[in-house]
Design an enzyme around this catalytic site. Structure first.
Site, PDB file in Angstrom:
ATOM      1  N   HIS A 264     -16.896  28.801 -13.542  1.00 53.47           N
ATOM      2  CA  HIS A 264     -16.817  28.527 -12.103  1.00 53.47           C
ATOM      3  C   HIS A 264     -17.739  29.462 -11.317  1.00 53.47           C
ATOM      4  O   HIS A 264     -18.482  29.029 -10.425  1.00 53.47           O
ATOM      5  CB  HIS A 264     -15.374  28.715 -11.605  1.00 53.47           C
ATOM      6  CG  HIS A 264     -14.465  27.570 -11.886  1.00 53.47           C
ATOM      7  ND1 HIS A 264     -13.890  27.368 -13.120  1.00 53.47           N
ATOM      8  CD2 HIS A 264     -13.992  26.570 -11.084  1.00 53.47           C
ATOM      9  CE1 HIS A 264     -13.119  26.284 -13.075  1.00 53.47           C
ATOM     10  NE2 HIS A 264     -13.160  25.786 -11.845  1.00 53.47           N
TER      11      HIS A 264
ATOM     12  N   HIS B 137     -15.984  25.100  -3.756  1.00 48.76           N
ATOM     13  CA  HIS B 137     -14.691  25.366  -4.399  1.00 48.76           C
ATOM     14  C   HIS B 137     -14.550  26.835  -4.783  1.00 48.76           C
ATOM     15  O   HIS B 137     -13.443  27.363  -4.807  1.00 48.76           O
ATOM     16  CB  HIS B 137     -14.567  24.479  -5.636  1.00 48.76           C
ATOM     17  CG  HIS B 137     -13.350  24.705  -6.466  1.00 48.76           C
ATOM     18  ND1 HIS B 137     -12.082  24.810  -5.942  1.00 48.76           N
ATOM     19  CD2 HIS B 137     -13.197  24.838  -7.820  1.00 48.76           C
ATOM     20  CE1 HIS B 137     -11.210  25.000  -6.917  1.00 48.76           C
ATOM     21  NE2 HIS B 137     -11.847  25.033  -8.057  1.00 48.76           N
TER      22      HIS B 137
ATOM     23  N   TRP C 113       0.843  -1.200   0.000  1.00 49.73           N
ATOM     24  CA  TRP C 113       0.000   0.000   0.000  1.00 49.73           C
ATOM     25  C   TRP C 113       0.875   1.245   0.000  1.00 49.73           C
ATOM     26  O   TRP C 113       2.080   1.177   0.241  1.00 49.73           O
ATOM     27  CB  TRP C 113      -1.021  -0.012   1.136  1.00 49.73           C
ATOM     28  CG  TRP C 113      -0.485  -0.240   2.546  1.00 49.73           C
ATOM     29  CD1 TRP C 113       0.733  -0.709   2.929  1.00 49.73           C
ATOM     30  CD2 TRP C 113      -1.205  -0.009   3.746  1.00 49.73           C
ATOM     31  NE1 TRP C 113       0.838  -0.798   4.293  1.00 49.73           N
ATOM     32  CE2 TRP C 113      -0.361  -0.371   4.836  1.00 49.73           C
ATOM     33  CE3 TRP C 113      -2.476   0.455   4.047  1.00 49.73           C
ATOM     34  CZ2 TRP C 113      -0.740  -0.261   6.164  1.00 49.73           C
ATOM     35  CZ3 TRP C 113      -2.862   0.555   5.377  1.00 49.73           C
ATOM     36  CH2 TRP C 113      -2.004   0.195   6.416  1.00 49.73           C
ATOM     37  N   ASN C 114       0.226   2.384  -0.313  1.00 54.06           N
ATOM     38  CA  ASN C 114       0.951   3.637  -0.499  1.00 54.06           C
ATOM     39  C   ASN C 114       0.311   4.776   0.282  1.00 54.06           C
ATOM     40  O   ASN C 114      -0.871   4.709   0.650  1.00 54.06           O
ATOM     41  CB  ASN C 114       0.949   4.047  -1.976  1.00 54.06           C
ATOM     42  CG  ASN C 114       1.594   3.032  -2.872  1.00 54.06           C
ATOM     43  OD1 ASN C 114       2.752   2.693  -2.695  1.00 54.06           O
ATOM     44  ND2 ASN C 114       0.843   2.532  -3.842  1.00 54.06           N
TER      45      ASN C 114
ATOM     46  N   HIS D 174     -11.348  15.126 -11.971  1.00 51.41           N
ATOM     47  CA  HIS D 174     -11.777  15.532 -10.636  1.00 51.41           C
ATOM     48  C   HIS D 174     -13.124  16.237 -10.648  1.00 51.41           C
ATOM     49  O   HIS D 174     -13.615  16.678 -11.683  1.00 51.41           O
ATOM     50  CB  HIS D 174     -10.721  16.428  -9.971  1.00 51.41           C
ATOM     51  CG  HIS D 174     -10.530  17.758 -10.633  1.00 51.41           C
ATOM     52  ND1 HIS D 174      -9.610  17.957 -11.631  1.00 51.41           N
ATOM     53  CD2 HIS D 174     -11.124  18.961 -10.434  1.00 51.41           C
ATOM     54  CE1 HIS D 174      -9.638  19.208 -12.035  1.00 51.41           C
ATOM     55  NE2 HIS D 174     -10.566  19.849 -11.319  1.00 51.41           N
TER      56      HIS D 174
ATOM     57  N   ASP E 204     -15.566  19.268  -9.002  1.00 51.50           N
ATOM     58  CA  ASP E 204     -15.605  20.585  -8.358  1.00 51.50           C
ATOM     59  C   ASP E 204     -16.938  20.725  -7.615  1.00 51.50           C
ATOM     60  O   ASP E 204     -18.006  20.686  -8.236  1.00 51.50           O
ATOM     61  CB  ASP E 204     -15.522  21.714  -9.390  1.00 51.50           C
ATOM     62  CG  ASP E 204     -14.171  21.821 -10.073  1.00 51.50           C
ATOM     63  OD1 ASP E 204     -13.227  21.173  -9.610  1.00 51.50           O
ATOM     64  OD2 ASP E 204     -14.077  22.552 -11.070  1.00 51.50           O
TER      65      ASP E 204
ATOM     66  N   HIS F  31      -8.030  18.917  -6.574  1.00 50.52           N
ATOM     67  CA  HIS F  31      -8.416  19.132  -7.972  1.00 50.52           C
ATOM     68  C   HIS F  31      -7.296  18.660  -8.902  1.00 50.52           C
ATOM     69  O   HIS F  31      -6.694  19.437  -9.633  1.00 50.52           O
ATOM     70  CB  HIS F  31      -8.770  20.600  -8.190  1.00 50.52           C
ATOM     71  CG  HIS F  31      -9.888  21.050  -7.307  1.00 50.52           C
ATOM     72  ND1 HIS F  31     -11.203  21.093  -7.723  1.00 50.52           N
ATOM     73  CD2 HIS F  31      -9.901  21.424  -6.004  1.00 50.52           C
ATOM     74  CE1 HIS F  31     -11.973  21.495  -6.713  1.00 50.52           C
ATOM     75  NE2 HIS F  31     -11.198  21.690  -5.660  1.00 50.52           N
TER      76      HIS F  31
END
Length: 257
Positions: free
Chosen positions: A208, A79, A61-62, A73, A75, A69
């Site tokens: 946006h 945001h 695992w990491n 992804h 929004d 974002h």
């Protein structure tokens, strides 16, 4: 046969397909750049916790480090400053039902190939609706530009001395989609839901500003939109349930004929 049983049967029979609209997420994933006066989003780093070794003999695992974002992804309204005071505006408070909706795919690939700064105007939207029907409330409006086929990160971000150059939505089109069509949100193949030159617009970054101010969502860095019909597919775009999250990497799936 129930609707859900029929859905599984149609998937198993191959009459419906699942299309992955997401790009791979890793250290090579392009990330949007901002002027140095602003905070920067980091690229993706993966640090190994264990890999079948003395730190964990039977597992791998990491640790993942990235901005919200990054890559393909989501929004959330919070945001943007216009959506900061809305109810249910963050990744952990948006009702899950709102992540699923019909897809309306608007193909601007030919226009974008000729003009990197192409904007989808209300006239373009009207022509699409004349051909395919009115965009229904609760739809995901996806802008197919074929931008995701730019596999070189530099060409994908396409930044020059005056900033980035990439296609997007005209301000009036965003107004129509958010307020008159009542869409769930919009999705693009570029690194963000505004056009590359949106910092020069009035207001700046109008998609946006308008979308999130109306409580709508954004999906960025999509791919494989050329595998979807103009209408008839359903998109599932559920972000991680990050507390107060402004957005999240996610795997966007479409169920399509």
């Amino acid at each position: 046969m129930s609707i859900l049983t029929q859905l599984v049967a149609e998937l198993n029979a191959g009459s419906l397909k699942v299309v992955d609209l997401s790009q791979p997420l890793g250290p090579e994933t392009p990330v949007i750049g901002l002027p140095p006066i602003f905070g920067a989003s980091p690229g993706v780093t993966l640090d190994v916790i264990s890999h079948y070794d003395d730190k964990g003999p039977g597992w791998y695992w990491n640790v993942i480090h990235m901005g919200e974002h990054t890559g393909t992804h989501f929004d959330a309204p919070v945001h943007w400053i216009t959506g900061k005071d809305l109810p249910d505006n963050a990744c952990d408070t948006i009702p899950a039902r709102r992540f699923i909706g019909p897809a309306c795919v608007i193909d601007i690939s030919k226009e974008a190939a000729k003009n990197e700064d192409f904007l989808l105007t209300p006239d373009h939207l009207a022509a699409w609706e004349k051909a395919h029907g009115k965009i229904p409330a609760g739809a995901w409006v996806l802008l197919r530009s074929d931008w995701s086929k730019r596999t070189d990160p530099a060409k994908f971000l396409n930044v020059r001395d005056d900033g980035a150059h990439s296609p997007g939505f005209h301000q009036e089109t965003s107004e129509i989609l958010a307020k008159l069509r009542d869409v769930l949100g919009v999705g693009v193949e570029t690194v963000g839901t505004d056009a590359g030159q949106a910092h020069t617009f009035t207001p700046q970054f109008p998609n946006h500003t308008i979308m999130h101010g109306a409580g709508k969502f954004g999906l960025a860095s999509l791919r494989n939109l050329d595998q979807l019909p103009p209408t008839g597919a359903v998109v599932i775009a559920a972000p991680l349930k990050i507390v107060h999250g402004s957005g999240s990497p996610l795997r966007v799936l479409a169920i399509s004929p």
